[in-house]
Design a protein around this motif. Structure first.
Motif, PDB file in Angstrom:
ATOM      1  N   ARG A   1     -11.278  -1.623   2.778  1.00 28.63           N
ATOM      2  CA  ARG A   1     -11.925  -0.682   1.865  1.00 28.63           C
ATOM      3  C   ARG A   1     -12.871   0.192   2.687  1.00 28.63           C
TER       4      ARG A   1
ATOM      5  N   CYS B   1      -2.207   6.718  -5.879  1.00 26.83           N
ATOM      6  CA  CYS B   1      -3.441   6.013  -6.203  1.00 26.83           C
ATOM      7  C   CYS B   1      -3.951   6.337  -7.604  1.00 26.83           C
TER       8      CYS B   1
ATOM      9  N   GLY C   1       0.800  -1.216   0.000  1.00 29.74           N
ATOM     10  CA  GLY C   1       0.000   0.000   0.000  1.00 29.74           C
ATOM     11  C   GLY C   1       0.832   1.265   0.000  1.00 29.74           C
TER      12      GLY C   1
ATOM     13  N   THR D   1      -7.051  -0.006  -7.754  1.00 33.62           N
ATOM     14  CA  THR D   1      -5.707  -0.596  -7.684  1.00 33.62           C
ATOM     15  C   THR D   1      -5.673  -1.707  -6.652  1.00 33.62           C
ATOM     16  N   GLY D   2      -6.310  -1.479  -5.511  1.00 33.47           N
ATOM     17  CA  GLY D   2      -6.358  -2.515  -4.478  1.00 33.47           C
ATOM     18  C   GLY D   2      -7.059  -3.768  -4.958  1.00 33.47           C
TER      19      GLY D   2
ATOM     20  N   VAL E   1       2.261   1.956  -3.461  1.00 40.60           N
ATOM     21  CA  VAL E   1       1.257   2.514  -4.359  1.00 40.60           C
ATOM     22  C   VAL E   1       0.979   3.977  -4.019  1.00 40.60           C
ATOM     23  N   MET E   2       0.826   4.279  -2.730  1.00 38.14           N
ATOM     24  CA  MET E   2       0.514   5.650  -2.317  1.00 38.14           C
ATOM     25  C   MET E   2       1.637   6.615  -2.671  1.00 38.14           C
TER      26      MET E   2
ATOM     27  N   CYS F   1       2.501   6.372  -6.794  1.00 37.77           N
ATOM     28  CA  CYS F   1       1.433   6.610  -7.766  1.00 37.77           C
ATOM     29  C   CYS F   1       0.366   7.562  -7.263  1.00 37.77           C
TER      30      CYS F   1
ATOM     31  N   ILE G   1      -8.338   6.937   1.014  1.00 31.86           N
ATOM     32  CA  ILE G   1      -7.943   5.721   0.294  1.00 31.86           C
ATOM     33  C   ILE G   1      -8.989   5.277  -0.722  1.00 31.86           C
TER      34      ILE G   1
ATOM     35  N   CYS H   1      -1.099   3.043 -12.061  1.00 30.21           N
ATOM     36  CA  CYS H   1      -0.036   2.451 -11.231  1.00 30.21           C
ATOM     37  C   CYS H   1       0.451   1.104 -11.765  1.00 30.21           C
TER      38      CYS H   1
ATOM     39  N   ALA I   1      -9.765   6.444  -3.575  1.00 30.22           N
ATOM     40  CA  ALA I   1      -9.234   6.451  -4.939  1.00 30.22           C
ATOM     41  C   ALA I   1      -8.331   5.258  -5.223  1.00 30.22           C
ATOM     42  N   CYS I   2      -7.899   4.576  -4.166  1.00 26.31           N
ATOM     43  CA  CYS I   2      -7.020   3.418  -4.328  1.00 26.31           C
ATOM     44  C   CYS I   2      -7.787   2.121  -4.541  1.00 26.31           C
TER      45      CYS I   2
END
Length: 228
Positions: free
Chosen positions: A150, A109, A100, A164-165, A103-104, A107, A158, A112, A160-161
């Motif tokens: 989530r 979020c 995580g 990707t998650g 990614v943060m 990218c 989070i 990526c 917006a992630c």
């Protein structure tokens, strides 16, 4: 909270037969703030695991801010490089999370794919996460890789992630499917829609309630394997 913990304890003791030392397993916890937060209150995931699995040895090495692709110096000494959190031992289980922060920070979020591929390929057969899991498996330990929470319907940094998650979760599931000694534990459905009580005030990290719920899911996986 106490009632929920009592119910979980009752279930786990029942599965273990209630005998001291039955179903014993030594557990190492590695990763980032998902697993590490609430430690000052004795309520981090590893702290709750010790209470849910009283026959177990649980060692906590998770550190807030840790990642797999961390570029800064001294990361090993600070525990910020997740692979360097490993402590040699006869671990039956390594509970692991991460990715995580990569990614943060790399990218934000946004798009990526390159970072995701460096963490874990689409087929789940390569990348920094897979390399570390294979090293851990080579020690004889089972590996339980834990996904992220989530927000499930409320405003959160989070949110917006999420896409990707979800993609990383799919890749982690493919990795786990290739090795019976590896489990992937998704947390995507852990938080009821709109329920902020599982999150700290920042709406990024788990609250003590969230940490307890994560620990309960982890304990259930471990007990299902080691119970007589």
């Amino acid at each position: 909270m106490m009632r929920m913990r009592g119910l979980v304890l009752g279930l786990l003791f029942g599965l273990l037969g209630g005998a001291p030392g039955a179903g014993r397993a030594d557990v190492l916890v590695m990763g980032d703030s998902l697993l590490a937060v609430n430690g000052l209150q004795g309520a981090a995931v590893a702290d709750v695991l010790r209470r849910l699995l009283p026959a177990e040895t649980v060692r906590d090495r998770a550190v807030p801010g840790a990642s797999f692709l961390y570029p800064l110096p001294l990361t090993g000494a600070l525990g910020l490089s997740i692979p360097k959190q490993y402590v040699p031992g006869r671990w039956d289980w390594v509970v692991l999370n991460g990715g995580g922060n990569d990614v943060m920070w790399r990218c934000g979020c946004g798009p990526c794919r390159r970072v995701m591929d460096r963490l874990i390929r689409r087929d789940g057969a390569g990348g920094a996460i897979v390399t570390e899991v294979r090293k851990l498996r080579a020690t004889g330990a089972r590996v339980l890789f834990v996904g992220y929470l989530r927000s499930n319907g409320f405003q959160s940094p989070i949110e917006a992630c999420a896409a990707t998650g979800d993609e990383i979760d799919r890749r982690l599931a493919r990795m786990a499917a290739a090795d019976p000694g590896v489990r992937f534990l998704s947390l995507a459905d852990l938080v009821p829609a709109g329920d902020t009580s599982y999150f700290a005030l920042d709406r990024i990290h788990p609250s003590p309630k969230g940490s307890a719920a994560i620990a309960a899911r982890i304990a259930a996986v471990i007990v299902a394997v080691i119970a007589p």
